[in-house]
Motif scaffolding. Structure first.
Motif, PDB file in Angstrom:
ATOM      1  N   MET A  68      15.161 106.293  69.581  1.00 31.49           N
ATOM      2  CA  MET A  68      15.512 107.897  69.784  1.00 31.49           C
ATOM      3  C   MET A  68      14.778 108.515  70.974  1.00 31.49           C
ATOM      4  N   ASN A  69      13.520 108.082  71.173  1.00 29.38           N
ATOM      5  CA  ASN A  69      12.821 108.535  72.525  1.00 29.38           C
ATOM      6  C   ASN A  69      13.504 108.040  73.738  1.00 29.38           C
ATOM      7  N   LYS A  70      13.974 106.846  73.883  1.00 29.18           N
ATOM      8  CA  LYS A  70      14.644 106.308  74.971  1.00 29.18           C
ATOM      9  C   LYS A  70      15.901 107.248  75.213  1.00 29.18           C
ATOM     10  N   LEU A  71      16.566 107.494  74.208  1.00 29.95           N
ATOM     11  CA  LEU A  71      18.078 107.914  74.032  1.00 29.95           C
ATOM     12  C   LEU A  71      17.666 109.396  74.529  1.00 29.95           C
ATOM     13  N   GLU A  72      16.675 110.226  74.032  1.00 30.84           N
ATOM     14  CA  GLU A  72      16.454 111.401  74.806  1.00 30.84           C
ATOM     15  C   GLU A  72      16.296 111.499  76.380  1.00 30.84           C
ATOM     16  N   ARG A  73      15.929 110.300  76.863  1.00 33.60           N
ATOM     17  CA  ARG A  73      15.567 110.553  78.309  1.00 33.60           C
ATOM     18  C   ARG A  73      16.550 110.007  79.183  1.00 33.60           C
ATOM     19  N   ILE A  74      17.875 109.353  78.382  1.00 37.07           N
ATOM     20  CA  ILE A  74      18.738 108.995  79.061  1.00 37.07           C
ATOM     21  C   ILE A  74      19.992 110.366  79.330  1.00 37.07           C
ATOM     22  N   GLU A  75      20.265 110.056  80.922  1.00 44.31           N
ATOM     23  CA  GLU A  75      21.213 111.340  81.102  1.00 44.31           C
ATOM     24  C   GLU A  75      22.582 111.108  80.904  1.00 44.31           C
ATOM     25  N   ILE A  76      23.037 111.561  79.585  1.00 47.52           N
ATOM     26  CA  ILE A  76      24.452 111.348  79.222  1.00 47.52           C
ATOM     27  C   ILE A  76      24.605 112.731  78.499  1.00 47.52           C
ATOM     28  N   MET A  77      26.052 112.997  78.106  1.00 46.49           N
ATOM     29  CA  MET A  77      26.114 114.318  77.539  1.00 46.49           C
ATOM     30  C   MET A  77      25.523 114.218  76.020  1.00 46.49           C
ATOM     31  N   VAL A  78      25.298 115.403  75.716  1.00 49.27           N
ATOM     32  CA  VAL A  78      24.470 115.776  74.401  1.00 49.27           C
ATOM     33  C   VAL A  78      25.186 115.083  73.345  1.00 49.27           C
TER      34      VAL A  78
END
Length: 116
Positions: A68-78
């Protein structure tokens, strides 16, 4: 008297129990020993199942938080980020529920066998 003795001897020979095989008693005792060994092994397997279930749950929670922490840092659409987060959490919950169910069945089987 001799005639009665012969009749009694014949009657006693008719009631004689014959074993089906010479090693019948040894095989039955071996099966009983194997059963007792299997019971003790099942008890230790139950302990391992509980320990590894708890370890797996803790590792799964940590891995899910890391993901989840890695996913928050990835720049994709919310919206995509939320879908990925929900899907991964659903998979985690399904796995935990499945493992809980299997562990519960194992404990129930052990409890039912101990009452017999």
């Amino acid at each position: 008297m001799d005639n009665e003795h012969k009749k009694m001897k014949q009657i006693m020979q008719m009631s004689k129990v014959r074993m089906p095989f010479d090693d019948f008693e040894q095989r039955i005792m071996g099966q009983i020993t194997d059963l007792e060994n299997a019971k003790s092994k099942a008890h230790s397997d139950k302990k391992y199942a509980i320990i590894f279930f708890l370890l797996g749950s803790i590792c799964g929670i940590l891995l899910n938080n890391y993901w989840m922490n890695k996913l928050e840092r990835i720049e994709i659409m919310v919206a995509y980020r939320n879908y990925i987060a929900i899907i991964s959490q659903i998979i985690f919950v399904v796995l935990i529920c499945s493992f809980c169910h299997q562990l519960w069945k194992l404990i129930k089987i052990q409890r039912d066998k101990s009452y017999q």
